[in-house]
Design an enzyme around this catalytic site. Structure first.
Site, PDB file in Angstrom:
ATOM      1  N   GLY A   1      46.967  41.533  40.337  1.00 15.27           N
ATOM      2  CA  GLY A   1      48.229  40.848  40.095  1.00 15.27           C
ATOM      3  C   GLY A   1      48.831  41.094  38.725  1.00 15.27           C
TER       4      GLY A   1
ATOM      5  CD  GLU B   1      34.736  41.271  33.958  1.00 16.27           C
ATOM      6  OE1 GLU B   1      33.872  42.119  33.768  1.00 16.27           O
ATOM      7  OE2 GLU B   1      35.495  40.848  33.059  1.00 16.27           O
TER       8      GLU B   1
END
Ligand code: FES
Ligand code: FES
Lengths: 324, 158
Positions: free
Chosen positions: A49, A283
Site C-alpha cells: 500500500g 513485519e
C-alpha cells in the site's frame, strides 16, 4: 479428543535498517503544467500500500485533493532512491521524505502566488490558493502557468535517526521508531490427528497514526496468515543447504479455510517524528502470531513446543512423549 | 500440430497449436491475454484459474487442445461496456487487493461460486476460494468482497 486453549504473543519491533546504517529516502514533489501534483519516489509497491499511502501523505501536506496527486515510482531513470521496500520502512521513511518535498513545494507555490496576488497571507486549502485577508483565490493551474509553463519541483530527503549500540555500555539508538503489538488466539487441537485449528484471533497494533485504516487491516490479516503458516505449516526442510520442500505440494501455506476472523484493534499513539504520526507495521503484524499460537497450543494440551512449524506429526510425537 | 476452435471471452479463435501446449500458454502467449497468471505451474496455487464451460480449471493443468470447442472466460472478459464486473468492483471497494497476483484467479473462482450459489455463507466462500492461494491478504477481505459482490449482484437482478 478436541481441546481448546488461549495464547498471547506481544512484541516490540524496531523498524528501519537500524544501527546507524544510512537509512535514507528521497522524494521529488512537482506541480505540473496541468496544475496536478506528481510525486517521484523510488519506493516499490509490492501490495503493502505504499503507493496509496504516499499519495495520501502528499495530498495532506499540500492540502490538495488526493485525486490530483500522481505517484510516479519504481522507475529508476526518473525517480530518486527511496531505499528498499523492506524493514517496514516505507510509510515512515519515504512518507517523511514525501511530506518534506510536498511542504517545500507548498512554500514555493505560495511564493509564486504572493507575487501574483500582491498579498502576504496566503494558504492552500483543498487545492485552491486563498488569501486570508481578501476573497482573492488562485488555482494550482494559475500557478503552473505563471511559472513560465515550467514545472515547479522540490526535493525532500529524510534520514532515520539511529546510531550503533555501544556493546560496552548498551547505550545507543539502534532503531527508530519502535512499534508494539499483541496477538490473542484461541486454538482447537485435535489430539488424535495433531491438527491445530485457529478458532479466532485478535490483534492490537500500535501504528502511530493510521494513514489508511483499511490498509492497516489488510496488513494485519496478511501478517497473521504468514505468522500462521510460519507457526504450523511452512517448512522449507533444508538439507545440506538445499530446500527440499520447494513446491506447494509439500510447502504448505494457509488457505482461506485455515484463516480465522481477526478482531483488529488499531492503536493510535502518534510518533512525533513520523509523517502525520505514522509508522510502519509490515513485519510486526506477522511476528507475534507464531508465539501466540504456540502458547495457545500449550494452554490447550500442556505441551511446550519450541520448534516451528508445529506440524501434526511433531505435535503427536510431543503428546506421546508426555504420556511416556 | 492441431487446429482448435475456442471461444474466449465471447470471441471465436481458430489456431494451429502444438499438441503439448498448455491452455495457460495458449491464453498468454498466443492470445496475449496476460491477466491469467502462472504461479506454480502444477495445479496447486490457482493463479492460472479460468472458467471453462462454467467450471473453474487450472489452465496450467489443461492442454490447449482440450479446450477445443469449449467456451472460456478469463479475467479480461469480466469487464463489459458498463465497466467493471460487480465482483471486481467489490474487490476494489473492500480493499481486498494487495500485490494482485492471485486476484484474477480469485475473481474467477468467486464468479463460478456466485453463478452456482448466489448467496453463499462465509464458510462456503472460503471453500470456493480454497484452491486459490494468496500470500498477501490473509483472505479475510477477499471473503468480505465476495459477500459484498453477492449483494451487488442481487441488487442488479432486482
Ligand atoms: S499456476 Fe496453475 S495452479 Fe499454480
Ligand atoms: S494479493 Fe498478493 S498473492 Fe494475493
Amino acid at each position: 479428543m478436541k481441546k481448546r486453549g488461549f495464547g498471547y504473543g506481544c512484541i516490540f519491533y524496531g523498524t528501519g535498517y537500524g544501527n546507524g546504517f544510512p537509512d535514507i529516502s528521497r522524494s521529488i514533489a512537482e506541480l505540473d503544467t496541468k496544475g496536478h501534483i506528481n510525486i517521484y519516489v523510488g519506493a516499490t509497491e509490492v501490495g503493502q500500500g505504499a503507493k496509496t499511502i504516499l499519495g495520501q501523505i502528499a495530498a495532506e501536506a499540500l492540502d490538495v485533493p488526493v485525486e490530483i496527486v500522481t505517484l510516479i515510482h519504481e522507475d529508476t531513470s526518473i525517480t530518486p532512491d527511496a531505499g528498499t521496500a523492506a524493514a517496514s520502512r516505507q510509510t515512515y521513511n519515504t512518507g517523511n521524505a514525501v511530506k518534506i518535498s510536498a511542504e517545500e513545494l507548498k512554500k514555493e507555490i505560495i511564493v509564486v502566488a504572493k507575487g501574483l496576488l500582491n498579498e502576504d497571507h496566503l494558504e492552500i486549502s483543498n487545492g485552491v490558493i486563498r488569501s486570508n485577508t481578501s476573497d482573492k483565490t488562485l488555482t494550482l493551474k494559475d500557478i503552473a502557468e505563471a511559472s513560465g509553463g515550467g514545472f515547479l519541483r522540490k526535493d525532500g530527503i529524510f534520514q532515520a535517526n539511529t546510531t550503533e549500540m555501544d556493546p560496552e555500555t548498551g547505550q545507543g539508538n539502534p532503531y527508530w521508531p519502535y512499534t508494539i503489538n499483541a496477538y490473542a488466539v484461541e486454538v482447537e487441537v485435535d489430539t488424535t490427528t495433531g491438527i491445530v485449528d485457529i478458532i479466532r484471533a485478535a490483534c492490537s497494533q500500535d501504528v502511530g497514526r493510521a494513514i489508511n485504516p483499511s490498509l492497516v487491516e489488510g496488513q494485519i490479516d496478511g501478517g497473521f496468515a504468514m505468522g500462521l503458516g510460519y507457526a504450523i505449516f511452512e517448512d522449507i526442510n533444508l538439507d545440506k543447504g538445499r530446500i527440499k520442500h520447494n513446491r506447494f505440494t509439500n510447502y504448505l501455506i494457509p488457505t482461506a479455510l485455515d484463516m480465522p476472523e481477526i478482531e483488529k484493534i488499531i492503536v493510535e499513539d502518534p510518533e512525533s517524528t513520523g509523517p502525520f504520526g505514522a509508522k510502519g507495521i509490515g513485519e510486526p503484524v506477522m511476528i507475534a502470531a507464531a508465539p501466540a499460537i504456540l502458547n495457545a497450543i500449550y494452554d490447550a494440551v500442556g505441551v511446550r513446543l519450541t520448534e516451528i512449524p508445529v506440524t501434526p506429526e511433531k505435535l503427536l510425537k510431543a503428546l506421546k512423549k508426555r504420556e511416556g | 500440430m492441431k487446429t482448435i476452435n475456442v471461444k474466449i471471452n465471447g470471441e471465436n479463435y481458430t489456431r494451429e497449436i502444438n499438441e503439448d501446449m498448455r491452455l495457460l500458454d495458449f491464453i498468454r502467449d498466443e492470445l496475449k491475454l496476460y491477466g491469467t497468471k502462472e504461479g506454480c505451474g502444477e495445479g496447486e496455487c490457482g493463479a492460472c484459474t479460468v472458467i471453462m464451460d462454467g467450471v473453474t480449471v487450472n489452465s496450467c493443468m489443461v492442454m490447449a487442445f482440450q479446450a477445443n470447442n469449449k467456451e472460456i472466460l478469463t479475467i479480461e472478459g469480466m469487464e463489459d461496456e458498463k465497466g467493471l464486473h460487480p465482483i471486481q468492483q467489490a474487490f476494489l471497494d473492500e480493499g481486498a487487493v494487495q500485490c494482485g497476483f492471485c486476484i484474477p484467479g480469485m475473481v474467477l473462482s468467486a464468479k463460478a461460486l456466485l453463478d452456482k450459489n448466489p448467496k453463499p455463507s462465509r464458510k462456503e466462500i472460503k471453500e470456493g476460494i480454497s484452491g486459490n492461494l494468496c500470500r498477501c491478504t490473509g483472505y479475510n477481505k477477499i471473503v468480505d468482497s465476495i459477500e459484498k459482490a453477492s449483494q451487488y449482484l442481487e441488487g442488479e437482478d432486482q
